[in-house]
Scaffold this active site. Structure first.
Site, short mmCIF file in Angstrom:
data_model
loop_
_atom_site.label_atom_id
_atom_site.label_comp_id
_atom_site.label_asym_id
_atom_site.label_seq_id
_atom_site.Cartn_x
_atom_site.Cartn_y
_atom_site.Cartn_z
N ASP A 183 0.85 -1.19 0.00
CA ASP A 183 0.00 0.00 0.00
C ASP A 183 0.88 1.24 0.00
OD1 ASP A 183 0.51 1.04 2.62
OD2 ASP A 183 -1.15 -0.07 3.51
N VAL A 185 1.94 3.46 1.90
CA VAL A 185 2.91 3.86 2.92
C VAL A 185 3.89 2.75 3.28
CG1 VAL A 185 1.44 5.66 3.90
CG2 VAL A 185 1.27 3.34 4.80
N LYS A 186 3.91 1.68 2.52
CA LYS A 186 4.81 0.57 2.84
C LYS A 186 6.18 0.76 2.15
CE LYS A 186 2.13 -1.86 5.54
NZ LYS A 186 0.75 -1.40 5.52
N THR A 187 7.16 -0.04 2.61
CA THR A 187 8.53 0.16 2.14
C THR A 187 8.64 0.13 0.63
OG1 THR A 187 9.27 -0.94 4.13
CG2 THR A 187 10.93 -0.57 2.44
#
Ligand code: PLP
Length: 399
Positions: A183, A185-187
């Site tokens: 998503d 905001v993931k790495t």
């Protein structure tokens, strides 16, 4: 929260290749797609990268958990044990297959406490979901041994720890299967998206069929309508544009982690001067994906005093005890049994309450959360922001 910090020519190139064919669907359209299969390629690359035998792309990390639970045969009234510090998605997926989430305490790894896991296993327990929160390892070896001793499948929710390892082995490959989120905001990010990985080919096959309405993807005389279906499924298919971005991002993941590690080391050095500080227990620093930096003060009052100084200096930290999304006592919609369903599902069935949660049920976790402060670690911090943060930590060290 870095994936979007490094979008560049690679992602654009992969996306353009998809748009040039006009085929956004991952299956079919053999004559039109010019042999461009971005989702399939992304799955193969992700399986190779993690060392898992098989990977199944899906629409989100939440969907990945649901696909994994479904493929493992988890359903109505089964108990699934997870930890009380996680994103709501972990237990939403459990509820969504009809099962009942059971929560364990965390320890100073900020992940599942294996001793508490042992205590929570009952004859109704049918699976365990351990979460590698905030980029770093749960006590996965101990937890796997407990799961094996009770003959329970183990899912690793690796949504926050893509690229994380323990003794060189990728997180997500210790259990029966691992799930990931991409998503925004993931790495590494594809905007929305997720992945399941496993070394069990039959399990992968069930995931593959379940996420595509049961299609077996075997012989298809006359196209998709001619494929077999051995069980009912759902639609959690990833689209080609996401696969394209995923290929670009995956190639950058180790570089992002290296940058995060360097930035995290600076924060740790500055925070080390705060009187009474200790650090989150990291089982293998080398394998930490370094997406977050968490440190502890001796008690809640001290943590709040330190955070006040940090806030006054424009660099407030996250206190998970106050955060409303990731820790059990703040899940007021779950604890308060709020549902859209007119008949009370999933909290009641046939007029009878199925389960009930006590807000005070995880005192050991609360004691840790209350005294823990945390920062997200950027890949490419603006120099001025980085300097302000280090200066704020230096002020806190004089408290
Ligand atoms: C983000 C996240 C998820 C869900 O992923 P989505 O892609 O946002 O659905 C699941 N578990 C954890 C621990 C997460 O952080």
């Amino acid at each position: 929260m870095p994936g979007f910090e490094v979008f560049g020519a690679e992602e654009k190139q992969h996306v353009l290749e998809v748009l040039d064919t006009g085929v956004l669907f991952r299956y079919e359209f053999g004559g039109q797609r010019n042999n461009v299969y971005k989702v399939r390629e992304f799955e193969q690359a992700f399986a190779r990268y993690t060392g898992a035998g098989h990977a199944q792309a899906v629409t989100s990390g939440t969907a990945a958990l649901k696909v994994a639970l479904s493929a493992l045969g988890i359903g109505l009234d089964d108990e699934v044990i997870t930890q009380g510090f996680t994103f709501v998605a972990t237990w939403e997926a459990i509820l969504d297959v009809g099962a009942i989430p059971v929560f364990t305490e965390i320890d100073t790894t900020l992940n599942m406490d294996p001793a508490d896991l042992e205590k929570k296993i009952t004859p109704k327990t049918k699976a365990i979901i351990v979460v590698h929160m905030l980029g770093a390892q749960a006590r996965i070896r101990e937890i796997k041994a407990i799961a094996d001793a009770h003959n329970l499948p183990l899912i690793e929710d690796t949504a926050q720890a893509a690229g994380g390892r323990l003794d060189g082995q990728h997180l997500g490959t210790f259990g029966t299967c691992g799930t990931f989120s991409f998503d925004s905001v993931k790495t590494m990010t594809t905007g929305e998206g997720g992945m399941c990985i496993t070394s069990d080919e039959q399990l992968w096959q069930r995931m593959s069929e379940y996420q595509d309405h049961g299609h077996d993807h075997a012989v298809n005389p006359g196209g998709r309508g001619g494929e077999g279906r051995s069980f009912v499924g759902f639609n959690y298919r990833m689209m080609e544009l996401q696969g394209a971005i995923g290929l670009g991002q995956l190639a950058k993941l180790d570089g992002m982690i290296a940058a995060q590690k360097a930035n995290k080391a600076l924060l740790k050095e500055a925070a080390a001067a705060i009187p009474g500080v200790s650090f989150r227990e990291i089982l293998d620093e080398e394998g930490d994906s370094a997406t977050f930096f968490a440190f502890m003060l001796p008690d809640r009052a001290r943590a709040q005093a330190v955070n006040q100084v940090l806030r006054d200096n424009g660099a407030g930290a996250i206190n998970w005890g106050e955060n409303s999304w990731h820790f059990y006592p703040s899940w007021e919609h779950l604890l308060g049994e709020k549902t859209l369903c007119a008949n009370g599902w999933p909290f009641t069935a046939g007029g009878k309450r199925r389960f009930h949660y006590d807000r005070q049920a995880l005192p050991a976790s609360a004691a840790i959360m209350d005294r823990t402060l945390c920062y997200q670690v950027p890949v490419k911090p603006a120099p001025a922001d980085q300097a302000a943060l280090l200066a704020a930590l230096a002020k806190a060290a004089k408290l």
